[in-house]
Enzyme design. Structure first.
Site, PDB file in Angstrom:
ATOM      1  N   GLY A  11      31.945  50.217  54.972  1.00 25.80           N
ATOM      2  CA  GLY A  11      31.008  50.776  54.008  1.00 25.80           C
ATOM      3  C   GLY A  11      29.609  50.800  54.583  1.00 25.80           C
ATOM      4  O   GLY A  11      28.613  50.789  53.850  1.00 25.80           O
ATOM      5  N   SER A 145      30.403  40.934  43.328  1.00 29.42           N
ATOM      6  CA  SER A 145      29.613  41.520  42.253  1.00 29.42           C
ATOM      7  C   SER A 145      29.436  40.480  41.163  1.00 29.42           C
ATOM      8  O   SER A 145      30.237  39.533  41.042  1.00 29.42           O
ATOM      9  CB  SER A 145      30.337  42.746  41.675  1.00 29.42           C
ATOM     10  OG  SER A 145      29.796  43.131  40.428  1.00 29.42           O
ATOM     11  N   TYR A 170      36.631  48.186  38.180  1.00 24.22           N
ATOM     12  CA  TYR A 170      35.674  47.641  39.138  1.00 24.22           C
ATOM     13  C   TYR A 170      35.586  46.124  38.995  1.00 24.22           C
ATOM     14  O   TYR A 170      35.665  45.386  39.988  1.00 24.22           O
ATOM     15  CB  TYR A 170      34.300  48.263  38.928  1.00 24.22           C
ATOM     16  CG  TYR A 170      33.249  47.754  39.885  1.00 24.22           C
ATOM     17  CD1 TYR A 170      33.152  48.258  41.176  1.00 24.22           C
ATOM     18  CD2 TYR A 170      32.342  46.762  39.496  1.00 24.22           C
ATOM     19  CE1 TYR A 170      32.188  47.793  42.059  1.00 24.22           C
ATOM     20  CE2 TYR A 170      31.377  46.294  40.371  1.00 24.22           C
ATOM     21  CZ  TYR A 170      31.308  46.811  41.651  1.00 24.22           C
ATOM     22  OH  TYR A 170      30.355  46.339  42.524  1.00 24.22           O
ATOM     23  N   ALA A 172      37.725  44.013  37.720  1.00 21.82           N
ATOM     24  CA  ALA A 172      38.971  43.365  38.141  1.00 21.82           C
ATOM     25  C   ALA A 172      39.102  43.358  39.663  1.00 21.82           C
ATOM     26  O   ALA A 172      39.572  42.383  40.262  1.00 21.82           O
ATOM     27  CB  ALA A 172      40.164  44.070  37.508  1.00 21.82           C
ATOM     28  N   LYS A 174      36.675  43.311  41.900  1.00 17.25           N
ATOM     29  CA  LYS A 174      35.748  42.353  42.498  1.00 17.25           C
ATOM     30  C   LYS A 174      36.190  40.912  42.234  1.00 17.25           C
ATOM     31  O   LYS A 174      35.962  40.027  43.064  1.00 17.25           O
ATOM     32  CB  LYS A 174      34.329  42.596  41.982  1.00 17.25           C
ATOM     33  CG  LYS A 174      33.720  43.895  42.508  1.00 17.25           C
ATOM     34  CD  LYS A 174      33.595  43.885  44.026  1.00 17.25           C
ATOM     35  CE  LYS A 174      32.902  45.113  44.562  1.00 17.25           C
ATOM     36  NZ  LYS A 174      32.684  45.064  46.029  1.00 17.25           N
TER      37      LYS A 174
END
Length: 263
Positions: A11, A145, A170, A172, A174
């Site tokens: 990323g 997060s 999202y 779940a 993280k």
């Protein structure tokens, strides 16, 4: 750092990942920027500070594919023993900047979020760990997060906090990545590779962009420091975790959220 080490940032073409890649180059690492976006990967890699002991590289492709991760790991290992791996890859689909309710999250979207946010980091670690230094200097950092612990918020329009635009997929994903971080810190301990996470709150990147002004204000009023974080503040935490000053820290998550979620 006296001996040359390589680093991988998955990323690495994104808002946080690009800043991390730049910092690692400043610290003397030769960096592999891995990203699904080939233009972004090449742009970031070509703009990194030049070091006199190696050339930076870009690897692009589907980061949920084992072959792409193997390519990134081998590219880094060909330069020098891998000293740092930072998984900054992640997606958070929204509806024009607003939270997507759980009942509107399709099966395909759920699978995609889980693949990018959990499977991709797992595959890269699996491909890279054998090439990492085993002298106690190597470190893995996964970007988690605030939702890793807190979960996501209520439905759009709900008046109770937390006000979060992230979907349940999202949150779940993280949480799964945080658990993976803890588990791998134990499995890689015999190889003297430390594994930690950094859990940002609201950070000013493209991922948090596009929200209506009223929702932005609603979000930042939850934060004691009253503002979004900046990518360099997340990078500062990563720099600490990969340094000798964190030599006895593994399996932890360092919160970078302006005091919103405490202890």
């Amino acid at each position: 750092m006296t001996e040359l080490r390589s680093a991988i940032v998955s990323g690495g073409g994104g808002g946080i990942g690009s800043v991390v890649a730049h910092r690692l180059a400043e610290l003397g690492y030769v960096v592999v920027v891995a990203d699904a976006n080939s233009e972004a990967a090449e742009r970031v890699a070509s703009a990194l500070p030049v070091i006199d002991r190696g050339a930076h590289a870009a690897v692009s492709g589907d980061l949920t594919d084992v072959d792409v991760n193997r390519k990134a790991a081998r590219a880094a290992a060909a330069m020098a023993p891998i000293g740092v791996l930072v998984n900054a890859v992640g997606i958070s689909p929204k509806d024009n900047g607003r939270k997507r309710p759980f009942f509107d999250v399709s099966e395909d979207e759920w699978d995609t979020v889980m693949a990018v946010n959990v499977k991709a980091p797992f595959l890269l670690i699996k491909e890279a760990y054998e090439h990492m230094a085993q002298d106690g200097s190597a470190s893995i950092v996964n970007i988690l997060s605030i939702t890793s612990k807190l979960g996501s918020g209520g439905l759009p329009g709900d008046v109770f906090p937390p006000f979060l635009p992230s979907s349940v997929a999202y949150g779940a994903s993280k949480a799964a990545l945080q658990n993976l971080t803890a588990s791998l810190s134990r499995e890689l301990s015999s190889r003297r590779i430390r594994v930690n996470g950094v859990a940002p709150g609201f950070v000013a990147t493209a991922m948090t962009g596009g929200m209506p002004d009223a929702e932005t204000i609603q979000m930042t009023t939850q934060v004691p420091m009253g503002r979004f974080g900046q990518p360099h503040e997340v990078t500062d935490a990563i720099e600490f975790l990969i340094s000798d000053k964190a030599s006895y820290i593994t399996g932890t998550s360092l919160d970078v959220n302006g005091g919103w979620l405490t202890c």
